[in-house]
Design a protein around this motif. Sequence first.
Motif, PDB file in Angstrom:
ATOM      1  N   GLY A 102       0.804  -1.210   0.000  1.00  0.00           N
ATOM      2  CA  GLY A 102       0.000   0.000   0.000  1.00  0.00           C
ATOM      3  C   GLY A 102       0.841   1.265   0.000  1.00  0.00           C
ATOM      4  N   LYS A 103       0.160   2.384  -0.107  1.00  0.00           N
ATOM      5  CA  LYS A 103       0.835   3.673  -0.060  1.00  0.00           C
ATOM      6  C   LYS A 103       1.270   3.974   1.373  1.00  0.00           C
ATOM      7  CE  LYS A 103      -1.707   5.620  -3.982  1.00  0.00           C
ATOM      8  NZ  LYS A 103      -2.622   6.700  -4.445  1.00  0.00           N
ATOM      9  N   PRO A 104       2.275   4.839   1.540  1.00  0.00           N
ATOM     10  CA  PRO A 104       2.736   5.175   2.900  1.00  0.00           C
ATOM     11  C   PRO A 104       1.587   5.614   3.803  1.00  0.00           C
ATOM     12  CG  PRO A 104       4.262   6.053   1.274  1.00  0.00           C
ATOM     13  CD  PRO A 104       3.095   5.508   0.498  1.00  0.00           C
ATOM     14  N   GLY A 105       1.521   5.017   4.966  1.00  0.00           N
ATOM     15  CA  GLY A 105       0.516   5.369   5.962  1.00  0.00           C
ATOM     16  C   GLY A 105      -0.757   4.550   5.904  1.00  0.00           C
ATOM     17  N   ILE A 106      -1.039   3.933   4.763  1.00  0.00           N
ATOM     18  CA  ILE A 106      -2.304   3.204   4.614  1.00  0.00           C
ATOM     19  C   ILE A 106      -2.312   1.926   5.453  1.00  0.00           C
ATOM     20  CG2 ILE A 106      -3.802   1.979   3.008  1.00  0.00           C
ATOM     21  CD1 ILE A 106      -3.924   4.991   2.732  1.00  0.00           C
ATOM     22  N   ALA A 107      -1.239   1.140   5.356  1.00  0.00           N
ATOM     23  CA  ALA A 107      -1.189  -0.106   6.128  1.00  0.00           C
ATOM     24  C   ALA A 107      -1.207   0.175   7.629  1.00  0.00           C
ATOM     25  CB  ALA A 107       0.060  -0.909   5.750  1.00  0.00           C
ATOM     26  N   GLN A 108      -0.544   1.265   8.047  1.00  0.00           N
ATOM     27  CA  GLN A 108      -0.561   1.632   9.468  1.00  0.00           C
ATOM     28  C   GLN A 108      -1.983   1.913   9.945  1.00  0.00           C
ATOM     29  OE1 GLN A 108       1.633   2.657   7.262  1.00  0.00           O
ATOM     30  NE2 GLN A 108       3.678   2.893   8.157  1.00  0.00           N
ATOM     31  N   THR A 109      -2.728   2.664   9.138  1.00  0.00           N
ATOM     32  CA  THR A 109      -4.105   2.977   9.508  1.00  0.00           C
ATOM     33  C   THR A 109      -4.961   1.723   9.556  1.00  0.00           C
ATOM     34  OG1 THR A 109      -3.904   5.168   8.493  1.00  0.00           O
ATOM     35  CG2 THR A 109      -6.136   4.351   8.887  1.00  0.00           C
ATOM     36  N   ALA A 122      -1.924  -8.979  17.611  1.00  0.00           N
ATOM     37  CA  ALA A 122      -0.516  -8.569  17.683  1.00  0.00           C
ATOM     38  C   ALA A 122      -0.016  -8.204  16.286  1.00  0.00           C
ATOM     39  CB  ALA A 122       0.332  -9.694  18.274  1.00  0.00           C
ATOM     40  N   ILE A 123       0.656  -7.074  16.174  1.00  0.00           N
ATOM     41  CA  ILE A 123       1.213  -6.618  14.903  1.00  0.00           C
ATOM     42  C   ILE A 123       2.721  -6.859  14.910  1.00  0.00           C
ATOM     43  CG2 ILE A 123       1.464  -4.692  13.309  1.00  0.00           C
ATOM     44  CD1 ILE A 123      -1.420  -5.591  13.735  1.00  0.00           C
ATOM     45  N   ASP A 128       5.262  -0.094   4.016  1.00  0.00           N
ATOM     46  CA  ASP A 128       4.499   0.271   2.828  1.00  0.00           C
ATOM     47  C   ASP A 128       5.110  -0.383   1.595  1.00  0.00           C
ATOM     48  OD1 ASP A 128       6.419   2.097   1.400  1.00  0.00           O
ATOM     49  OD2 ASP A 128       6.166   3.318   3.210  1.00  0.00           O
ATOM     50  N   GLY A 129       4.448  -0.229   0.473  1.00  0.00           N
ATOM     51  CA  GLY A 129       4.886  -0.904  -0.748  1.00  0.00           C
ATOM     52  C   GLY A 129       5.814  -0.081  -1.612  1.00  0.00           C
ATOM     53  N   TYR A 130       6.423   0.953  -1.042  1.00  0.00           N
ATOM     54  CA  TYR A 130       7.289   1.843  -1.812  1.00  0.00           C
ATOM     55  C   TYR A 130       8.699   1.880  -1.233  1.00  0.00           C
ATOM     56  CZ  TYR A 130       3.055   3.424  -4.135  1.00  0.00           C
ATOM     57  OH  TYR A 130       1.893   3.465  -4.856  1.00  0.00           O
ATOM     58  N   LEU A 131       9.194   0.716  -0.853  1.00  0.00           N
ATOM     59  CA  LEU A 131      10.516   0.625  -0.261  1.00  0.00           C
ATOM     60  C   LEU A 131      11.599   0.727  -1.328  1.00  0.00           C
ATOM     61  CD1 LEU A 131       9.977  -2.345   2.242  1.00  0.00           C
ATOM     62  CD2 LEU A 131       9.845   0.108   2.726  1.00  0.00           C
ATOM     63  N   SER A 132      12.702   1.341  -0.967  1.00  0.00           N
ATOM     64  CA  SER A 132      13.870   1.339  -1.846  1.00  0.00           C
ATOM     65  C   SER A 132      14.474  -0.061  -1.842  1.00  0.00           C
ATOM     66  CB  SER A 132      14.905   2.342  -1.340  1.00  0.00           C
ATOM     67  OG  SER A 132      15.424   1.916  -0.085  1.00  0.00           O
ATOM     68  N   PRO A 133      15.295  -0.400  -2.824  1.00  0.00           N
ATOM     69  CA  PRO A 133      15.927  -1.727  -2.822  1.00  0.00           C
ATOM     70  C   PRO A 133      16.679  -2.013  -1.528  1.00  0.00           C
ATOM     71  CG  PRO A 133      16.230  -0.681  -4.950  1.00  0.00           C
ATOM     72  CD  PRO A 133      15.614   0.358  -4.061  1.00  0.00           C
ATOM     73  N   GLU A 134      17.354  -1.004  -0.993  1.00  0.00           N
ATOM     74  CA  GLU A 134      18.102  -1.200   0.259  1.00  0.00           C
ATOM     75  C   GLU A 134      17.149  -1.456   1.427  1.00  0.00           C
ATOM     76  OE1 GLU A 134      18.403   1.361  -1.793  1.00  0.00           O
ATOM     77  OE2 GLU A 134      20.359   0.948  -2.720  1.00  0.00           O
ATOM     78  N   ALA A 135      16.064  -0.671   1.488  1.00  0.00           N
ATOM     79  CA  ALA A 135      15.096  -0.848   2.568  1.00  0.00           C
ATOM     80  C   ALA A 135      14.379  -2.191   2.455  1.00  0.00           C
ATOM     81  CB  ALA A 135      14.081   0.293   2.547  1.00  0.00           C
ATOM     82  N   GLU A 136      14.127  -2.636   1.223  1.00  0.00           N
ATOM     83  CA  GLU A 136      13.474  -3.931   1.041  1.00  0.00           C
ATOM     84  C   GLU A 136      14.381  -5.065   1.495  1.00  0.00           C
ATOM     85  OE1 GLU A 136      11.481  -6.699  -2.454  1.00  0.00           O
ATOM     86  OE2 GLU A 136      11.599  -4.540  -2.736  1.00  0.00           O
ATOM     87  N   ILE A 177      -0.515 -14.278   2.080  1.00  0.00           N
ATOM     88  CA  ILE A 177      -1.683 -14.063   1.233  1.00  0.00           C
ATOM     89  C   ILE A 177      -1.629 -12.677   0.601  1.00  0.00           C
ATOM     90  CG2 ILE A 177      -3.022 -13.418   3.299  1.00  0.00           C
ATOM     91  CD1 ILE A 177      -5.547 -14.363   1.784  1.00  0.00           C
ATOM     92  N   GLY A 178      -1.818 -12.633  -0.719  1.00  0.00           N
ATOM     93  CA  GLY A 178      -1.888 -11.360  -1.418  1.00  0.00           C
ATOM     94  C   GLY A 178      -3.271 -10.754  -1.244  1.00  0.00           C
ATOM     95  N   VAL A 179      -3.321  -9.517  -0.747  1.00  0.00           N
ATOM     96  CA  VAL A 179      -4.608  -8.908  -0.408  1.00  0.00           C
ATOM     97  C   VAL A 179      -4.972  -7.729  -1.306  1.00  0.00           C
ATOM     98  CG1 VAL A 179      -4.494  -9.666   1.992  1.00  0.00           C
ATOM     99  CG2 VAL A 179      -3.540  -7.431   1.358  1.00  0.00           C
ATOM    100  N   GLY A 180      -4.185  -7.485  -2.357  1.00  0.00           N
ATOM    101  CA  GLY A 180      -4.536  -6.433  -3.300  1.00  0.00           C
ATOM    102  C   GLY A 180      -4.744  -5.088  -2.632  1.00  0.00           C
ATOM    103  N   GLY A 181      -5.918  -4.482  -2.870  1.00  0.00           N
ATOM    104  CA  GLY A 181      -6.222  -3.172  -2.298  1.00  0.00           C
ATOM    105  C   GLY A 181      -6.982  -3.224  -0.991  1.00  0.00           C
ATOM    106  N   SER A 182      -6.911  -4.337  -0.273  1.00  0.00           N
ATOM    107  CA  SER A 182      -7.663  -4.474   0.979  1.00  0.00           C
ATOM    108  C   SER A 182      -7.245  -3.448   2.026  1.00  0.00           C
ATOM    109  CB  SER A 182      -7.492  -5.888   1.551  1.00  0.00           C
ATOM    110  OG  SER A 182      -8.020  -6.854   0.674  1.00  0.00           O
ATOM    111  N   PHE A 183      -5.968  -3.085   2.070  1.00  0.00           N
ATOM    112  CA  PHE A 183      -5.527  -2.091   3.046  1.00  0.00           C
ATOM    113  C   PHE A 183      -6.288  -0.780   2.857  1.00  0.00           C
ATOM    114  CE2 PHE A 183      -1.008  -4.128   3.176  1.00  0.00           C
ATOM    115  CZ  PHE A 183      -1.501  -5.180   3.929  1.00  0.00           C
ATOM    116  N   ASP A 184      -6.508  -0.379   1.598  1.00  0.00           N
ATOM    117  CA  ASP A 184      -7.241   0.861   1.316  1.00  0.00           C
ATOM    118  C   ASP A 184      -8.660   0.798   1.872  1.00  0.00           C
ATOM    119  OD1 ASP A 184      -5.166   2.129  -0.074  1.00  0.00           O
ATOM    120  OD2 ASP A 184      -5.737   1.227  -1.973  1.00  0.00           O
ATOM    121  N   ILE A 185      -9.292  -0.354   1.727  1.00  0.00           N
ATOM    122  CA  ILE A 185     -10.672  -0.507   2.209  1.00  0.00           C
ATOM    123  C   ILE A 185     -10.701  -0.514   3.727  1.00  0.00           C
ATOM    124  CG2 ILE A 185     -12.640  -2.097   2.280  1.00  0.00           C
ATOM    125  CD1 ILE A 185     -11.918  -2.859  -0.615  1.00  0.00           C
ATOM    126  N   TRP A 186      -9.797  -1.257   4.359  1.00  0.00           N
ATOM    127  CA  TRP A 186      -9.764  -1.304   5.822  1.00  0.00           C
ATOM    128  C   TRP A 186      -9.429   0.056   6.418  1.00  0.00           C
ATOM    129  CZ3 TRP A 186      -6.256  -6.238   5.530  1.00  0.00           C
ATOM    130  CH2 TRP A 186      -7.053  -7.331   5.162  1.00  0.00           C
TER     131      TRP A 186
END
Length: 234
Positions: A102-109, A122-123, A128-136, A177-186
Motif C-alpha cells: 500500500g501507499k505510505p501510511g495506509i497499512a498503518q491505519t 498482535a502486529i 508500505d509498498g514503496y521501499l527502496s531496494p536497500e530498505a526492502e 496471502i496477497g490482499v490487493g487493495g484491501s488495506f485501502d478498504i480497511w
Amino acid sequence: MGLPVHRLQDYDRWLGNRLQQNLGCHVVTLNAEMVMQAECNPTLASSIRQAELVVPDGAGVILYLLLHGIRQQRCPGIELAESLLRQAGELGESYPVFFYGGKPGIAQTAAKIWQEQYPKLAIAGIEDGYLSPEAEDQFKVRLAKEQPPLILVGLGVPRQELWIAQNRHLCPQAIWIGVGGSFDIWAGVKSRAPVWLRNNHLEWLYRLYQEPWRWRRMMALPQFALKAIGQRLA
C-alpha cells in the motif's frame, strides 16, 4: 486454462488450522484478470501453480466452473484475509501479523483499525509498498529474523504473487496471502461494493466506477469469458 482452483467448503477453517499448526502456505485469490495475465506471464502462472491454496475469488472463475458443471461458492480474498485477522486476533500475541504494501501510511491505519476491533491482535510489523531496494533488503532480513506466522501482502496483481513466491522461503511456516487493495478498504480510503452488487457478481463494476482508469485491465473479463465459453464448446 492450466491453473488450479482448490474447491473447499470452508477455506477459513482450513487456513485457521494451518495457522495454529504453523503450517506455511501461499494463498492465491484467483480471478479472471489474473488468469489472463498468467497466460502472458509464465512466471506468474508458475507461482499460482505452486501455491498451496488457490481460491475462486472472481466471478469469472465461478462462471468457468459453472460451465463445467461445477457449483462452487465464491471466496472473496478480502473476506478470507479478514477471517484470518479475526482468528489471529483471538489467538493473541503468539500469532502476530505483518502488514506489507500500500501507499505510505495506509497499512498503518488499517492495522490500527483492526487492533481497535481486536485489542489482542498482535502486529509483527508494518511496511508500505514503496521501499527502496536497500530498505526492502533490510525488510527481508527482519522477516527472516521475526518469523511472523501471518503475512498480508498488498502490492497488487501480479506483483504480490510474484513477490510472495520469491520470498516465502524467508518464513516457511507462515501463511502468505496477497490482499490487493484491501488495506485501502480497511483504512477507509476506499469502499467495497454494496452487498447486492457482490451477491450478483458485479463487484468488478463498482471497482471500475471507483477507478475508471482500470478500464483497460477490465478488458480481460470479456476475453476470459469468451475463452471459457469457447473451451467448453470445444
